[in-house]
Design a protein around this motif. Structure first.
Motif, PDB file in Angstrom:
ATOM      1  N   ASN A  56     -16.579   0.847  14.320  1.00  0.00           N
ATOM      2  CA  ASN A  56     -17.473  -0.202  14.795  1.00  0.00           C
ATOM      3  C   ASN A  56     -17.593  -1.258  13.693  1.00  0.00           C
ATOM      4  O   ASN A  56     -17.754  -0.905  12.525  1.00  0.00           O
ATOM      5  CB  ASN A  56     -18.845   0.456  15.072  1.00  0.00           C
ATOM      6  N   ILE A  57     -17.468  -2.534  14.075  1.00  0.00           N
ATOM      7  CA  ILE A  57     -17.766  -3.594  13.084  1.00  0.00           C
ATOM      8  C   ILE A  57     -19.282  -3.777  13.110  1.00  0.00           C
ATOM      9  O   ILE A  57     -19.835  -4.327  14.061  1.00  0.00           O
ATOM     10  CB  ILE A  57     -17.079  -4.929  13.442  1.00  0.00           C
ATOM     11  N   LYS A  58     -19.939  -3.280  12.085  1.00  0.00           N
ATOM     12  CA  LYS A  58     -21.412  -3.283  12.118  1.00  0.00           C
ATOM     13  C   LYS A  58     -21.990  -4.622  11.633  1.00  0.00           C
ATOM     14  O   LYS A  58     -22.965  -5.106  12.183  1.00  0.00           O
ATOM     15  CB  LYS A  58     -21.955  -2.121  11.271  1.00  0.00           C
ATOM     16  N   TYR A  59     -21.382  -5.174  10.560  1.00  0.00           N
ATOM     17  CA  TYR A  59     -21.900  -6.428  10.008  1.00  0.00           C
ATOM     18  C   TYR A  59     -20.745  -7.361   9.655  1.00  0.00           C
ATOM     19  O   TYR A  59     -19.675  -6.903   9.246  1.00  0.00           O
ATOM     20  CB  TYR A  59     -22.660  -6.205   8.692  1.00  0.00           C
ATOM     21  N   ILE A  60     -21.048  -8.648   9.740  1.00  0.00           N
ATOM     22  CA  ILE A  60     -20.132  -9.664   9.201  1.00  0.00           C
ATOM     23  C   ILE A  60     -20.975 -10.599   8.338  1.00  0.00           C
ATOM     24  O   ILE A  60     -21.895 -11.259   8.853  1.00  0.00           O
ATOM     25  CB  ILE A  60     -19.435 -10.469  10.323  1.00  0.00           C
ATOM     26  N   LEU A  61     -20.671 -10.626   7.049  1.00  0.00           N
ATOM     27  CA  LEU A  61     -21.428 -11.489   6.134  1.00  0.00           C
ATOM     28  C   LEU A  61     -20.764 -12.864   6.077  1.00  0.00           C
ATOM     29  O   LEU A  61     -19.559 -12.968   5.857  1.00  0.00           O
ATOM     30  CB  LEU A  61     -21.422 -10.882   4.723  1.00  0.00           C
ATOM     31  N   ASP A  62     -21.522 -13.902   6.271  1.00  0.00           N
ATOM     32  CA  ASP A  62     -21.005 -15.257   6.051  1.00  0.00           C
ATOM     33  C   ASP A  62     -22.172 -16.168   5.732  1.00  0.00           C
ATOM     34  O   ASP A  62     -23.345 -15.791   5.900  1.00  0.00           O
ATOM     35  CB  ASP A  62     -20.212 -15.769   7.275  1.00  0.00           C
ATOM     36  N   LEU A  63     -21.826 -17.361   5.226  1.00  0.00           N
ATOM     37  CA  LEU A  63     -22.880 -18.328   4.903  1.00  0.00           C
ATOM     38  C   LEU A  63     -23.381 -19.007   6.176  1.00  0.00           C
ATOM     39  O   LEU A  63     -24.528 -19.420   6.266  1.00  0.00           O
ATOM     40  CB  LEU A  63     -22.330 -19.396   3.935  1.00  0.00           C
ATOM     41  N   ARG A  64     -22.461 -19.120   7.159  1.00  0.00           N
ATOM     42  CA  ARG A  64     -22.805 -19.838   8.399  1.00  0.00           C
ATOM     43  C   ARG A  64     -23.148 -18.860   9.522  1.00  0.00           C
ATOM     44  O   ARG A  64     -22.787 -17.689   9.464  1.00  0.00           O
ATOM     45  CB  ARG A  64     -21.598 -20.677   8.858  1.00  0.00           C
ATOM     46  N   ASP A  65     -23.799 -19.420  10.572  1.00  0.00           N
ATOM     47  CA  ASP A  65     -23.954 -18.665  11.828  1.00  0.00           C
ATOM     48  C   ASP A  65     -22.780 -19.065  12.714  1.00  0.00           C
ATOM     49  O   ASP A  65     -22.232 -20.151  12.571  1.00  0.00           O
ATOM     50  CB  ASP A  65     -25.259 -19.064  12.517  1.00  0.00           C
ATOM     51  N   PRO A  77     -22.734 -19.181  16.426  1.00  0.00           N
ATOM     52  CA  PRO A  77     -23.435 -18.914  17.682  1.00  0.00           C
ATOM     53  C   PRO A  77     -22.506 -18.743  18.881  1.00  0.00           C
ATOM     54  O   PRO A  77     -22.859 -18.053  19.838  1.00  0.00           O
ATOM     55  CB  PRO A  77     -24.344 -20.139  17.853  1.00  0.00           C
ATOM     56  N   ASN A  78     -21.309 -19.354  18.818  1.00  0.00           N
ATOM     57  CA  ASN A  78     -20.411 -19.253  19.976  1.00  0.00           C
ATOM     58  C   ASN A  78     -19.397 -18.127  19.856  1.00  0.00           C
ATOM     59  O   ASN A  78     -18.520 -17.982  20.713  1.00  0.00           O
ATOM     60  CB  ASN A  78     -19.666 -20.589  20.167  1.00  0.00           C
ATOM     61  N   SER A  79     -19.491 -17.361  18.788  1.00  0.00           N
ATOM     62  CA  SER A  79     -18.508 -16.290  18.589  1.00  0.00           C
ATOM     63  C   SER A  79     -18.971 -15.018  19.296  1.00  0.00           C
ATOM     64  O   SER A  79     -20.169 -14.711  19.322  1.00  0.00           O
ATOM     65  CB  SER A  79     -18.351 -16.022  17.085  1.00  0.00           C
ATOM     66  N   PRO A  80     -18.021 -14.240  19.847  1.00  0.00           N
ATOM     67  CA  PRO A  80     -18.418 -12.951  20.433  1.00  0.00           C
ATOM     68  C   PRO A  80     -18.987 -11.988  19.377  1.00  0.00           C
ATOM     69  O   PRO A  80     -19.582 -10.968  19.732  1.00  0.00           O
ATOM     70  CB  PRO A  80     -17.107 -12.408  21.023  1.00  0.00           C
ATOM     71  N   PHE A  81     -18.833 -12.345  18.098  1.00  0.00           N
ATOM     72  CA  PHE A  81     -19.337 -11.465  17.030  1.00  0.00           C
ATOM     73  C   PHE A  81     -20.660 -11.974  16.451  1.00  0.00           C
ATOM     74  O   PHE A  81     -21.095 -11.502  15.402  1.00  0.00           O
ATOM     75  CB  PHE A  81     -18.292 -11.359  15.899  1.00  0.00           C
ATOM     76  N   CYS A  82     -21.287 -12.952  17.124  1.00  0.00           N
ATOM     77  CA  CYS A  82     -22.467 -13.605  16.526  1.00  0.00           C
ATOM     78  C   CYS A  82     -23.604 -12.611  16.256  1.00  0.00           C
ATOM     79  O   CYS A  82     -24.379 -12.795  15.320  1.00  0.00           O
ATOM     80  CB  CYS A  82     -22.941 -14.785  17.375  1.00  0.00           C
ATOM     81  N   ASP A  83     -23.657 -11.530  17.044  1.00  0.00           N
ATOM     82  CA  ASP A  83     -24.748 -10.561  16.843  1.00  0.00           C
ATOM     83  C   ASP A  83     -24.545  -9.702  15.591  1.00  0.00           C
ATOM     84  O   ASP A  83     -25.451  -8.981  15.180  1.00  0.00           O
ATOM     85  CB  ASP A  83     -24.893  -9.657  18.084  1.00  0.00           C
ATOM     86  N   ARG A  84     -23.361  -9.768  14.965  1.00  0.00           N
ATOM     87  CA  ARG A  84     -23.134  -8.955  13.743  1.00  0.00           C
ATOM     88  C   ARG A  84     -23.318  -9.783  12.465  1.00  0.00           C
ATOM     89  O   ARG A  84     -23.220  -9.258  11.370  1.00  0.00           O
ATOM     90  CB  ARG A  84     -21.709  -8.378  13.659  1.00  0.00           C
ATOM     91  N   ILE A  85     -23.478 -11.102  12.622  1.00  0.00           N
ATOM     92  CA  ILE A  85     -23.526 -11.963  11.427  1.00  0.00           C
ATOM     93  C   ILE A  85     -24.811 -11.707  10.639  1.00  0.00           C
ATOM     94  O   ILE A  85     -25.912 -11.672  11.204  1.00  0.00           O
ATOM     95  CB  ILE A  85     -23.474 -13.468  11.823  1.00  0.00           C
ATOM     96  N   VAL A  86     -24.631 -11.489   9.328  1.00  0.00           N
ATOM     97  CA  VAL A  86     -25.783 -11.378   8.417  1.00  0.00           C
ATOM     98  C   VAL A  86     -25.536 -12.314   7.239  1.00  0.00           C
ATOM     99  O   VAL A  86     -24.396 -12.711   6.976  1.00  0.00           O
ATOM    100  CB  VAL A  86     -25.985  -9.920   7.896  1.00  0.00           C
ATOM    101  N   HIS A  87     -26.608 -12.661   6.548  1.00  0.00           N
ATOM    102  CA  HIS A  87     -26.481 -13.580   5.407  1.00  0.00           C
ATOM    103  C   HIS A  87     -26.869 -12.918   4.089  1.00  0.00           C
ATOM    104  O   HIS A  87     -26.681 -13.510   3.033  1.00  0.00           O
ATOM    105  CB  HIS A  87     -27.337 -14.822   5.636  1.00  0.00           C
ATOM    106  N   ASP A  88     -27.432 -11.724   4.176  1.00  0.00           N
ATOM    107  CA  ASP A  88     -27.876 -11.043   2.955  1.00  0.00           C
ATOM    108  C   ASP A  88     -26.939  -9.859   2.674  1.00  0.00           C
ATOM    109  O   ASP A  88     -26.905  -8.880   3.443  1.00  0.00           O
ATOM    110  CB  ASP A  88     -29.319 -10.559   3.142  1.00  0.00           C
ATOM    111  N   PHE A  89     -26.204  -9.956   1.587  1.00  0.00           N
ATOM    112  CA  PHE A  89     -25.247  -8.902   1.223  1.00  0.00           C
ATOM    113  C   PHE A  89     -25.919  -7.529   1.115  1.00  0.00           C
ATOM    114  O   PHE A  89     -25.316  -6.496   1.416  1.00  0.00           O
ATOM    115  CB  PHE A  89     -24.553  -9.276  -0.099  1.00  0.00           C
TER     116      PHE A  89
END
Ligand code: NDP
Ligand code: HSE
Length: 398
Positions: A36-45, A47-59
């Motif tokens: 499972n891809i649980k988190y994706i860290l990036d500086l940006r959001d 919103p239109n990506s199917p992975f938007c619910d996994r995006i986090v900003h805090d390492f």
């Protein structure tokens, strides 16, 4: 269930999410377990990506989650990529990466930390994009002593040189296209000035010798001074100009450098064009082996990142022998002055130019290409200072 975190959701990071999703059923069947891809860290959001619910900003969300056992770092740059990698390894998480800047600079330390914590640090995507080369060099060539490695190691510069040669494209136009296609580094100086290729050749040389050279310490010349006339002169000598990362063992010493070289048509590297990379390894038992394929780009590079993720998951209960590197010291370095090969000198006039051993002369657009027999770097230096501003450039021949 294996939980994976991705650091960086740019070209390679988004490609990695795509490969892990598109081929999920096939990979899980091969692994015999689910992920499972649980988190994706990036500086940006996104919103239109199917992975938007996994995006986090805090390492720290990733670092402090004990369920995450595999982290793929695809942010680029040294910091915080190195710091995040180190923290993950120390927390008992395996890390895979496409980031050759971090591997070539901190590889000795990060491999040691991985070993000490019983986790893996893998970097198949750091050299040759999608080409399987790191694992084959570690595993399949392990019965050999590696004598020489010569490689087209940068997709962006090979794309530019091919466009200049075949389509008379300008340097700037070809670079823009490579950037649009997602091949270039965030700062393309790393590509065109040969820095990226230097990082990659020291990684390959370390696989061969166990000693990691400082990429900043090796002689590195990029492609920015190559002219269309140089390219045409090379062709008139039945050669192509390619940016070559080169490493050779000289006795117990190691030589490595990066420079544009004339590659004769008889050498398979001369026919590797566009974004493709090729790595020719000369080993003492098997002879010459070539690795070839797409050297950059979203899905090819992601394919290599995911191969490492699969390796980590597949071997999670195995006792895999860890990679151990040492830092190379000055005592490990061969004298570059002794390196010998044929040369193409480019002069703006032939008046007063000394006779050079074995010289053949061709003219193109008012400049003269002079192909010589083999000579050492020291001999080239003497000729360079004797010819002053009549000499425009000198190319090594592979
Ligand atoms: P990109 O710039 O496309 O992606 C990097 C992503 O990481 C961006 O979305 C960036 O956000 C994000 N990022 C940067 N710093 C941080 C941070 N501190 N915290 C969270 N997110 C961050 O680069 P690529 O995908 O092209 O390259 C990634 C790595 O892979 C590099 O090391 C590169 O050398 C290597 N590589 C690239 C290949 C290619 O073909 N592109 C091939 C082989 C290796 P933002 O954009 O907002 O800065
Ligand atoms: N910028 C790099 C290249 C990416 O063009 O080769 C792949 O490492």
């Amino acid at each position: 269930m294996i939980n994976i975190a991705l650091l960086g959701f740019g070209v390679v990071g988004s490609g990695t999410a795509e490969v892990l999703t598109e081929n999920k059923a096939l990979i899980e069947a091969r692994l015999g377990c689910e992920y499972n891809i649980k988190y994706i860290l990036d500086l940006r959001d996104f919103p239109n990506s199917p992975f938007c619910d996994r995006i986090v900003h805090d390492f720290n969300t990733i670092l402090n989650d004990p369920e995450v056992s595999v982290v793929a770092e695809m942010m680029g740059g040294s910091h915080p990529a190195y710091d995040f990698t180190k923290a993950c390894l120390e927390a008992g998480k395996s890390v895979v990466t496409s980031n050759k800047e971090v591997v070539s600079t901190f590889g000795v330390e990060l491999c040691a930390i991985a070993k000490a914590h019983g986790v893996r640090y893998l970097f198949e995507a750091s050299v040759g994009g999608g080409i399987p080369v790191i694992r084959p060099m570690i595993n399949d060539l392990s019965s050999n002593k590696i004598n020489k490695i010569s490689g087209i190691l940068n997709g962006t510069t090979n794309f530019i040189l091919t466009s200049m040669r075949d389509a008379d494209a300008s340097f700037d136009a070809a670079l823009k296209e490579a950037q649009r296609l997602g091949y270039a580094e965030a700062n393309p100086s790393a590509d065109v000035d040969g820095i990226d290729a230097a990082r990659k050749i020291v990684i390959l040389a370390a696989l061969a010798s166990g000693k990691l050279l400082d990429p900043k310490s090796i002689s590195t010349t990029g492609i920015t001074k190559i002219t269309l006339e140089d390219s045409k002169l090379a062709q008139s000598f039945n050669c192509s100009i390619k940016l070559i990362g080169y490493a050779e063992t000289m006795g117990d010493k190691l030589l490595a450098f990066v420079s544009p070289r004339l590659v004769p048509m008889s050498n398979p590297l001369s026919r590797i064009d566009g974004v493709f990379n090729g790595i020719l390894v000369d080993a003492n038992m098997v002879g010459e082996v070539m690795f070839y394929g797409p050297g950059a780009g979203k899905l090819p590079t992601a394919s290599a990142v995911v191969a490492d993720i699969i390796d980590v998951i597949a071997n999670r209960d195995a006792d895999v022998k860890p990679l151990v590197w040492e830092s190379a010291t000055d005592a490990d370095l061969a004298d570059m002055g002794e390196y010998s090969c044929r040369r193409m000198f480019v002069f703006n006039t032939m008046d007063g130019v000394p006779m050079l051993r074995g010289a053949q002369v061709k003219e193109c657009g008012g400049v003269f290409g002079v192909m010589t027999d083999e000579m050492t770097e020291k001999e080239v230096e003497k000729i360079t200072s004797a010819c002053g501003n009549k000499l425009v450039s000198v190319y090594r021949v592979l």
